[in-house]
Design an enzyme around this catalytic site. Structure first.
Site, PDB file in Angstrom:
ATOM      1  CB  SER A 572      -0.941   0.001   1.211  1.00 30.01           C
ATOM      2  OG  SER A 572      -0.233  -0.244   2.402  1.00 30.01           O
ATOM      3  CG  ASN A 575       1.991  -0.379  -5.709  1.00 26.02           C
ATOM      4  OD1 ASN A 575       2.720   0.113  -6.547  1.00 26.02           O
ATOM      5  ND2 ASN A 575       2.228  -1.551  -5.162  1.00 26.02           N
ATOM      6  CE1 TYR A 576      -4.286   0.057  -5.260  1.00 25.48           C
ATOM      7  CE2 TYR A 576      -2.728  -1.331  -4.092  1.00 25.48           C
ATOM      8  CZ  TYR A 576      -3.637  -1.141  -5.115  1.00 25.48           C
ATOM      9  OH  TYR A 576      -3.876  -2.160  -6.002  1.00 25.48           O
ATOM     10  CG  LEU A 577      -0.917   4.233   1.653  1.00 24.61           C
ATOM     11  CD1 LEU A 577      -0.100   3.882   2.886  1.00 24.61           C
ATOM     12  CD2 LEU A 577      -2.340   4.583   2.038  1.00 24.61           C
TER      13      LEU A 577
END
Length: 618
Positions: A572, A575-577
């Site tokens: 995360s 890639n996502y935060l």
């Protein structure tokens, strides 16, 4: 010392010995002072999180944006580095079939070595892995070899395996000189092939080496595991470079599949791998301008969703009551993607791993309970997610969603699609209508970043110590990892690592007990008024405080490691935060950025370190 000098030097040494010694001492002092100065300057460098050697970094965030679609104007590189040709094993290293040694042709022998190198791996215990390998192994054989080798169970790769194990040990036992020579060779290769020139700037390439041939493993329980990944040649590779640049030369006697000059894409070379038929690329390093711009756009799109999210949620809630079944299914699926951060999911072919996302959920993946564990309208999800990692979740949903799911499951059996009027293409087209650039992944990015921001706001105590704040950060990150189902199996070394940590904690507590006892005695002695005894008592008191601080850090570390044993925090974070959330939090709370991002991550997110101040909000 004088006996090793010439007559003239001996004469000078005798007459001016004290002068030479004085000069030598001055030189030593000068060298030591310079070394100390260098160490001090390194210590004084602010912990901005910017990697060393970044003076030449392109500050693309300060440049004007170029026209849509164009990624670069000029691009020049040396092309990929191919896997080295196969070297045959020594004659005394044999393959056995049915108990007898068998000479193999070069191609067949190479395929045999792929399996021999993995002989001690868990994959070799799986029937599907062995069956797939043996099918491809036979394809590499000559007609004569095929007549002999017909039963995988009669194949013996042990002697080959032992040879490769011994070679591995040799590499580990290499001398310093041999290791240095190998390191220099590798650095020379990186210097020549590991960089490209893009728009006049030197940029690092991510993966300039083509993958060597071997056995395909896949993620999770992949149905193609064990198949042979064949060697990639120049005729398989398409090259992309600038029109005016020099085209990288292919290996002697070969030609590229294609040479392109497409400045709307960011890849430098591409090819199709033979196992899954997927296109593979050589791209720029994550720290590059193009990668950074792409990341920035991704997180800005997620931030734009924040302004539209209330309207989108109101829309899909209204659509739960639609007269059209396809609209209802789309609305419920969107609710799950939003609420649970589920991946959209794609249709799978028979030769792909049976992993599931929201749109590809089947009836057997969902159970409905009017009441469960003191909750009402509970949906139990149980399916293999990405990389075949099990997704299990008991979720209390809104009554309207529950009733719709009952309707969707009517007259269906296991194996039937839950959302039979929906697929990812239809869903993504609808999302683009709701907001420009919106996809299911944007929802995932948005909810992950929003969760981190909210958790940090909720959990952070400004008066806490840095180790306590780090535990807070990891707990906030853990909430995101749980939301996104970023699980992992407990690392093999976890138990031993925890035992070592517990032993350190026990030793530290013993040291504190001893120190407290000594401090108590010294305080008593200090009451008699001796200055020396008071100084000793103060010193012991400070030592006791240091020991207690060290114990607290170790205990926080123990808690953090234990809570993280089945959660992967890195996925995360990479890639996502939105990295600016972490940068702003560090700046606001006095936490060094290197405590949150490692060197690779700091390089990748250099743009965020420069962009975000302590007041940044997602």
């Amino acid at each position: 010392m004088a006996t090793a000098l010439s007559p003239l030097c001996r004469c000078l040494w005798g007459k001016h010995k004290s002068y030479f010694i004085l000069q030598d001492q001055r030189l030593a002092v000068s060298v030591c002072a310079a070394a100390a100065k260098r160490r001090l300057s390194r210590k004084r460098q602010p912990a901005t999180g910017a990697p060393t050697g970044q003076q030449g970094t392109i500050k693309w965030w300060e440049e004007e944006k170029r026209e849509d679609g164009v990624k670069w104007s000029t691009l020049e590189h040396k092309g990929p580095v191919f896997a080295p040709p196969y070297e045959r094993v020594p004659r005394n290293v044999r393959f056995f079939y049915d108990g007898r040694p068998l000479d193999l042709s070069e191609e067949t022998e190479e395929a045999a070595t792929f399996y021999a190198k993995m002989l001690n791996h868990d994959y070799c215990t799986k029937d599907i892995f062995n069956n797939n390998f043996f099918k491809d192994f036979r394809k590499s054989m000559t007609s004569k070899e095929k007549e002999i080798i017909k039963d995988f169970r009669k194949c013996n790769f042990q002697e080959m395996h032992e040879y490769f194990q011994a070679e591995s040990e040799k590499r580990k036992q290499a001398t310093k000189e041999e290791k240095l020579a190998k390191k220099n060779e590798n650095e020379a290769l990186i210097k020549e092939y590991g960089f490209c020139m893009i728009d006049g700037h030197k940029e690092k390439i991510g993966n300039f080496r083509l993958e060597p041939p071997g056995l395909f493993r896949g993620r999770g329980e992949h149905p193609k595991m064990g198949m042979i990944k064949r060697r990639i040649g120049a005729s398989d590779v398409s090259i992309n470079c600038g029109k005016e640049s020099k085209v990288p030369p292919p290996p002697p006697g070969s030609r590229w599949k294609e040479v392109r000059h497409d400045n709307t894409v960011t890849w430098l070379a591409s090819w199709i791998e033979n196992v899954q038929g997927q296109v593979k690329y050589i791209m720029l390093n994550p720290s590059s301008k193009l990668k950074g711009e792409k990341d920035h756009i991704k997180y800005e799109t997620a931030r734009r969703l924040d302004k539209s999210i209330d309207k989108i949620r109101a829309t899909y809630r209204d659509e739960w009551k639609s007269k059209e079944m396809r609209v209802r299914q789309r609305a419920v699926a969107l609710y799950f993607i939003d609420k649970l951060a589920l991946r959209a999911g794609n249709e799978k072919d028979e030769d792909q791993a049976d992993t599931v996302g929201c749109c590809s959920l089947r009836v057997e993946h969902v159970q409905l309970h009017k009441e469960l564990n003191d909750k009402e309208n509970v949906v139990v999800f149980d399916f293999p997610g990405k990389d075949s990692i099990r997704y299990y979740n008991e979720v209390e949903v809104e009554k309207r969603v529950f009733k719709n799911l009952e309707l969707f499951m009517e007259h269906k059996k296991e194996g039937d699609d839950l959302f039979d009027r929906l697929n990812t293409q239809v869903l993504n087209e609808h999302l683009k209508e709701l907001m420009d650039g919106l996809t299911a992944k944007v929802f995932r990015t948005y909810n992950a970043s929003k969760t981190l921001q909210n958790q940090l706001d909720l959990l952070t105590d400004p008066s806490a110590t840095v180790p306590e704040k780090l535990l807070t950060y990891n707990r906030a990150n853990r909430a995101v990892a749980i939301l996104c189902n970023h699980q992992r199996s407990v690392p093999k070394g976890h138990q031993k690592s925890m035992e070592n940590l517990k032993e350190k904690i026990r030793a530290k507590r013993d040291a504190i007990d001893d120190c407290e006892s000594e401090y108590h005695d010294l305080k008593k002695a200090a009451k008699r008024g001796s200055v020396k005894e008071k100084v000793n008592a103060d010193k012991k008191g400070k030592q006791l405080e240091r020991l207690k601080d060290q114990l607290k850090k170790l205990e926080l570390q123990e808690t953090d490691r234990d809570e993280n044993k089945t959660i992967a925090l890195g996925t995360s974070k990479l890639n996502y935060l939105d990295p600016r959330i972490s940068v702003a939090w560090c700046k606001k709370n006095g936490v060094p950025i290197e405590k949150i991002f490692n060197k690779t991550q700091r390089t990748k997110f250099l743009w965020a370190v420069h962009m975000a101040d302590e007041n940044y909000r997602f």
